[in-house]
Design a protein around this motif. Sequence first.
Motif, mmCIF file in Angstrom:
data_model
loop_
_atom_site.group_PDB
_atom_site.id
_atom_site.type_symbol
_atom_site.label_atom_id
_atom_site.label_comp_id
_atom_site.label_asym_id
_atom_site.label_seq_id
_atom_site.Cartn_x
_atom_site.Cartn_y
_atom_site.Cartn_z
ATOM 1 N N UNK B 35 0.857 -1.177 0.000
ATOM 2 C CA UNK B 35 0.000 0.000 0.000
ATOM 3 C C UNK B 35 0.896 1.232 0.000
ATOM 4 N N UNK B 37 0.789 5.268 1.372
ATOM 5 C CA UNK B 37 0.052 6.208 2.225
ATOM 6 C C UNK B 37 0.722 7.569 2.166
ATOM 7 N N UNK B 40 -1.748 12.479 5.653
ATOM 8 C CA UNK B 40 -3.130 12.855 5.887
ATOM 9 C C UNK B 40 -4.148 12.006 5.149
ATOM 10 N N UNK B 41 -3.689 10.924 4.536
ATOM 11 C CA UNK B 41 -4.604 10.055 3.794
ATOM 12 C C UNK B 41 -4.511 8.622 4.307
ATOM 13 N N UNK B 42 -5.523 7.841 3.951
ATOM 14 C CA UNK B 42 -5.479 6.435 4.282
ATOM 15 C C UNK B 42 -4.613 5.664 3.286
ATOM 16 N N UNK B 43 -4.232 4.464 3.638
ATOM 17 C CA UNK B 43 -3.446 3.650 2.707
ATOM 18 C C UNK B 43 -4.213 3.385 1.412
ATOM 19 N N UNK B 45 -4.261 0.841 -1.930
ATOM 20 C CA UNK B 45 -3.815 -0.459 -2.406
ATOM 21 C C UNK B 45 -2.956 -0.305 -3.660
ATOM 22 N N UNK B 91 3.642 0.885 2.726
ATOM 23 C CA UNK B 91 3.278 -0.097 3.741
ATOM 24 C C UNK B 91 3.156 -1.478 3.122
ATOM 25 N N UNK B 106 -0.146 -5.204 9.219
ATOM 26 C CA UNK B 106 0.720 -4.242 8.567
ATOM 27 C C UNK B 106 2.092 -4.156 9.231
ATOM 28 N N UNK B 108 5.651 -1.601 9.735
ATOM 29 C CA UNK B 108 5.800 -0.202 10.158
ATOM 30 C C UNK B 108 5.954 0.772 9.004
#
Lengths: 113, 115
Positions: B35, B37, B40-43, B45, B91, B106, B108
């Motif tokens: 992923x 990231x 300020x955003x989500x992961x 895909x 990630x 996940x 780190x």
Amino acid sequence: QQQVKQSPQSLIVQKGGISIINCAYENTAFDYFPWYQQFPGKGPALLIAIRPDVSEKKEGRFTISFNKSAKQFSLHIMDSQPGDSATYFCAASKRNNFNKFYFGSGTKLNVKP
Amino acid sequence: DTGVSQDPRHKITKRGQNVTFRCDPISEHNRLYWYRQTLGQGPEFLTYFQNEAQLEKSRLLSDRFSAERPKGSFSTLEIQRTEQGDSAMYLCASSQVGSQYNEQFFGPGTRLTVL
């Protein structure tokens, strides 16, 4: 186009209060809704998850409420603690492809002592 | 530690350089995911493997990106001719076939900064 919309972007709650984070989706193919917690410098960790065949799931202080007709789900953190301060992400995956998660944009929670 | 590990944790590179990241999944997990990231955003895909087979790739994975999992264990993600827009946290996650809802664990992350 973001498939899962999350709000609020940030949230400040007093210790002992209830933190509520909301998510909404449009795609009715979504069939699994996890919530992830992420601390700075760490990867997201699964907190709690729900499927749409139930309206609520509780694990300790964390509860997911699910409204299938409204296509909304929310995370409630009861008795919020400073250690809960983190970024929370909702996510969704489709029944024919559990491998691909669609994440919301995240909510940064700050629990004040 | 039996969790997902990623190396390096941080990478600073100049635009145009190639970079490679490594992910070691949880040992018994046969699915591995990448992923991206941004702040300020989500992961988001990127791709996933089942054993050594790459089964799905996102449109986000341009021609400059390549991922491999040669022996079905660790995976590498290479970015060629890096651009400033590649700056992000990368990630890796892993899961086990047969887990009820494909719980993904996940690592780190590797934070990439392209100057």
